[in-house]
Design a protein around this motif. Structure first.
Motif, PDB file in Angstrom:
ATOM      1  N   LEU A 221       0.854  -1.184   0.000  1.00 31.69           N
ATOM      2  CA  LEU A 221       0.000   0.000   0.000  1.00 31.69           C
ATOM      3  C   LEU A 221       0.895   1.240   0.000  1.00 31.69           C
ATOM      4  O   LEU A 221       1.816   1.340   0.828  1.00 31.69           O
ATOM      5  CB  LEU A 221      -0.899   0.005   1.230  1.00 31.69           C
ATOM      6  CG  LEU A 221      -1.726   1.272   1.481  1.00 31.69           C
ATOM      7  CD1 LEU A 221      -2.743   1.466   0.363  1.00 31.69           C
ATOM      8  CD2 LEU A 221      -2.423   1.177   2.829  1.00 31.69           C
TER       9      LEU A 221
ATOM     10  N   GLN B 160       0.885   5.708  -0.899  1.00 33.92           N
ATOM     11  CA  GLN B 160       0.098   6.892  -1.190  1.00 33.92           C
ATOM     12  C   GLN B 160       0.348   7.379  -2.611  1.00 33.92           C
ATOM     13  O   GLN B 160       1.415   7.106  -3.183  1.00 33.92           O
ATOM     14  CB  GLN B 160       0.442   7.999  -0.199  1.00 33.92           C
ATOM     15  CG  GLN B 160       0.015   7.718   1.230  1.00 33.92           C
ATOM     16  CD  GLN B 160       0.247   8.899   2.147  1.00 33.92           C
ATOM     17  OE1 GLN B 160       0.998   9.823   1.825  1.00 33.92           O
ATOM     18  NE2 GLN B 160      -0.412   8.884   3.292  1.00 33.92           N
ATOM     19  N   PRO B 161      -0.609   8.093  -3.186  1.00 37.28           N
ATOM     20  CA  PRO B 161      -0.377   8.661  -4.521  1.00 37.28           C
ATOM     21  C   PRO B 161       0.894   9.498  -4.533  1.00 37.28           C
ATOM     22  O   PRO B 161       1.160  10.258  -3.594  1.00 37.28           O
ATOM     23  CB  PRO B 161      -1.619   9.527  -4.739  1.00 37.28           C
ATOM     24  CG  PRO B 161      -2.684   8.855  -3.936  1.00 37.28           C
ATOM     25  CD  PRO B 161      -1.981   8.348  -2.704  1.00 37.28           C
TER      26      PRO B 161
ATOM     27  N   LYS C 258      -0.097   6.327  -9.150  1.00 41.36           N
ATOM     28  CA  LYS C 258      -1.430   6.916  -9.205  1.00 41.36           C
ATOM     29  C   LYS C 258      -2.448   5.874  -8.748  1.00 41.36           C
ATOM     30  O   LYS C 258      -2.198   4.666  -8.844  1.00 41.36           O
ATOM     31  CB  LYS C 258      -1.755   7.325 -10.640  1.00 41.36           C
ATOM     32  CG  LYS C 258      -0.755   8.270 -11.280  1.00 41.36           C
ATOM     33  CD  LYS C 258      -1.093   8.510 -12.740  1.00 41.36           C
ATOM     34  CE  LYS C 258      -0.084   9.426 -13.415  1.00 41.36           C
ATOM     35  NZ  LYS C 258      -0.423   9.653 -14.845  1.00 41.36           N
ATOM     36  N   PRO C 259      -3.605   6.304  -8.304  1.00 45.32           N
ATOM     37  CA  PRO C 259      -4.643   5.330  -7.906  1.00 45.32           C
ATOM     38  C   PRO C 259      -4.975   4.349  -9.023  1.00 45.32           C
ATOM     39  O   PRO C 259      -5.277   3.181  -8.747  1.00 45.32           O
ATOM     40  CB  PRO C 259      -5.831   6.226  -7.561  1.00 45.32           C
ATOM     41  CG  PRO C 259      -5.203   7.503  -7.097  1.00 45.32           C
ATOM     42  CD  PRO C 259      -3.998   7.680  -7.967  1.00 45.32           C
ATOM     43  N   GLU C 260      -4.894   4.793 -10.260  1.00 44.84           N
ATOM     44  CA  GLU C 260      -5.202   3.898 -11.381  1.00 44.84           C
ATOM     45  C   GLU C 260      -4.129   2.837 -11.620  1.00 44.84           C
ATOM     46  O   GLU C 260      -4.299   1.952 -12.447  1.00 44.84           O
ATOM     47  CB  GLU C 260      -5.443   4.691 -12.674  1.00 44.84           C
ATOM     48  CG  GLU C 260      -4.365   5.686 -13.010  1.00 44.84           C
ATOM     49  CD  GLU C 260      -4.721   7.090 -12.561  1.00 44.84           C
ATOM     50  OE1 GLU C 260      -5.213   7.252 -11.412  1.00 44.84           O
ATOM     51  OE2 GLU C 260      -4.483   8.039 -13.342  1.00 44.84           O
TER      52      GLU C 260
ATOM     53  N   THR D 145      -3.385   0.863  -9.230  1.00 43.67           N
ATOM     54  CA  THR D 145      -3.797  -0.194  -8.316  1.00 43.67           C
ATOM     55  C   THR D 145      -4.196  -1.440  -9.101  1.00 43.67           C
ATOM     56  O   THR D 145      -5.042  -1.375  -9.999  1.00 43.67           O
ATOM     57  CB  THR D 145      -4.983   0.274  -7.450  1.00 43.67           C
ATOM     58  OG1 THR D 145      -4.533   1.347  -6.619  1.00 43.67           O
ATOM     59  CG2 THR D 145      -5.503  -0.861  -6.586  1.00 43.67           C
TER      60      THR D 145
ATOM     61  N   GLN E 126      -0.001  -7.675  -4.930  1.00 43.42           N
ATOM     62  CA  GLN E 126      -0.968  -6.578  -4.925  1.00 43.42           C
ATOM     63  C   GLN E 126      -0.266  -5.245  -4.731  1.00 43.42           C
ATOM     64  O   GLN E 126       0.535  -5.078  -3.805  1.00 43.42           O
ATOM     65  CB  GLN E 126      -1.995  -6.782  -3.813  1.00 43.42           C
ATOM     66  CG  GLN E 126      -3.013  -5.659  -3.672  1.00 43.42           C
ATOM     67  CD  GLN E 126      -4.004  -5.611  -4.809  1.00 43.42           C
ATOM     68  OE1 GLN E 126      -4.554  -6.630  -5.220  1.00 43.42           O
ATOM     69  NE2 GLN E 126      -4.247  -4.411  -5.345  1.00 43.42           N
TER      70      GLN E 126
ATOM     71  N   THR F 126      -1.496  -1.343  -4.168  1.00 45.35           N
ATOM     72  CA  THR F 126      -2.639  -0.478  -3.904  1.00 45.35           C
ATOM     73  C   THR F 126      -2.142   0.940  -3.692  1.00 45.35           C
ATOM     74  O   THR F 126      -1.297   1.175  -2.826  1.00 45.35           O
ATOM     75  CB  THR F 126      -3.417  -0.950  -2.665  1.00 45.35           C
ATOM     76  OG1 THR F 126      -3.859  -2.295  -2.860  1.00 45.35           O
ATOM     77  CG2 THR F 126      -4.623  -0.055  -2.423  1.00 45.35           C
ATOM     78  N   VAL F 127      -2.664   1.849  -4.497  1.00 45.76           N
ATOM     79  CA  VAL F 127      -2.281   3.261  -4.390  1.00 45.76           C
ATOM     80  C   VAL F 127      -3.492   4.026  -3.878  1.00 45.76           C
ATOM     81  O   VAL F 127      -4.491   4.179  -4.580  1.00 45.76           O
ATOM     82  CB  VAL F 127      -1.820   3.820  -5.747  1.00 45.76           C
ATOM     83  CG1 VAL F 127      -1.318   5.264  -5.566  1.00 45.76           C
ATOM     84  CG2 VAL F 127      -0.739   2.943  -6.344  1.00 45.76           C
ATOM     85  N   SER F 128      -3.384   4.482  -2.643  1.00 43.48           N
ATOM     86  CA  SER F 128      -4.525   5.131  -2.015  1.00 43.48           C
ATOM     87  C   SER F 128      -4.057   6.012  -0.875  1.00 43.48           C
ATOM     88  O   SER F 128      -3.077   5.696  -0.198  1.00 43.48           O
ATOM     89  CB  SER F 128      -5.507   4.079  -1.497  1.00 43.48           C
ATOM     90  OG  SER F 128      -6.563   4.685  -0.766  1.00 43.48           O
ATOM     91  N   SER F 129      -4.791   7.095  -0.665  1.00 47.37           N
ATOM     92  CA  SER F 129      -4.478   7.960   0.463  1.00 47.37           C
ATOM     93  C   SER F 129      -5.336   7.582   1.657  1.00 47.37           C
ATOM     94  O   SER F 129      -5.217   8.190   2.733  1.00 47.37           O
ATOM     95  CB  SER F 129      -4.697   9.425   0.082  1.00 47.37           C
ATOM     96  OG  SER F 129      -6.014   9.613  -0.407  1.00 47.37           O
TER      97      SER F 129
END
Length: 119
Positions: free
Chosen positions: A10, A12-13, A85-87, A89, A114, A116-119
């Protein structure tokens, strides 16, 4: 041939990750290694590939942000990912086109890791 991928997680962007994939088994030679990804509900897509001859390809969606490289002596391929970027993910899969002892050539896949790009 077994492919063991690692390095997902995981982030962050704007962050970075480095994926690794090591091939093992009765390998005579590896012609190419690459990374694919599959986001939820979407088809698997090619991210990047590198051949034994030095040819390198990056998909337009990751060009300038991701870099594929390999350590031929270790039968290992890497994917350095920056400015995530979130995309981005998705589950990332490594692949190898290899010739095994006995002379047969085939494509092999790792188990996926996996990202995962997320804040």
């Amino acid at each position: 041939v077994q492919l063991q991928a690692s390095g997902g997680g995981l982030v962050q962007p704007g962050g970075s990750l480095r994926l690794s994939c090591a091939a093992s088994g009765t390998i005579f030679s590896i012609n190419a290694m690459g990374w694919y990804r599959q986001a939820l509900g979407k088809q698997r897509e090619l991210v990047a590939v590198i051949t034994s001859a030095g040819f390198i390809f990056h998909a337009d969606s990751v060009k300038g942000r991701f870099t594929i490289s390999r350590d031929a002596a270790k039968n290992t391929v890497y994917l350095q990912m920056h400015s995530l970027k979130p995309e981005d993910t998705a589950v990332y899969y490594c692949s190898a086109n290899a010739v095994v002892a006995g002379g047969s050539e085939d494509d092999y896949w790792g188990q996926g890791t996996q990202v995962t790009v997320s804040s």
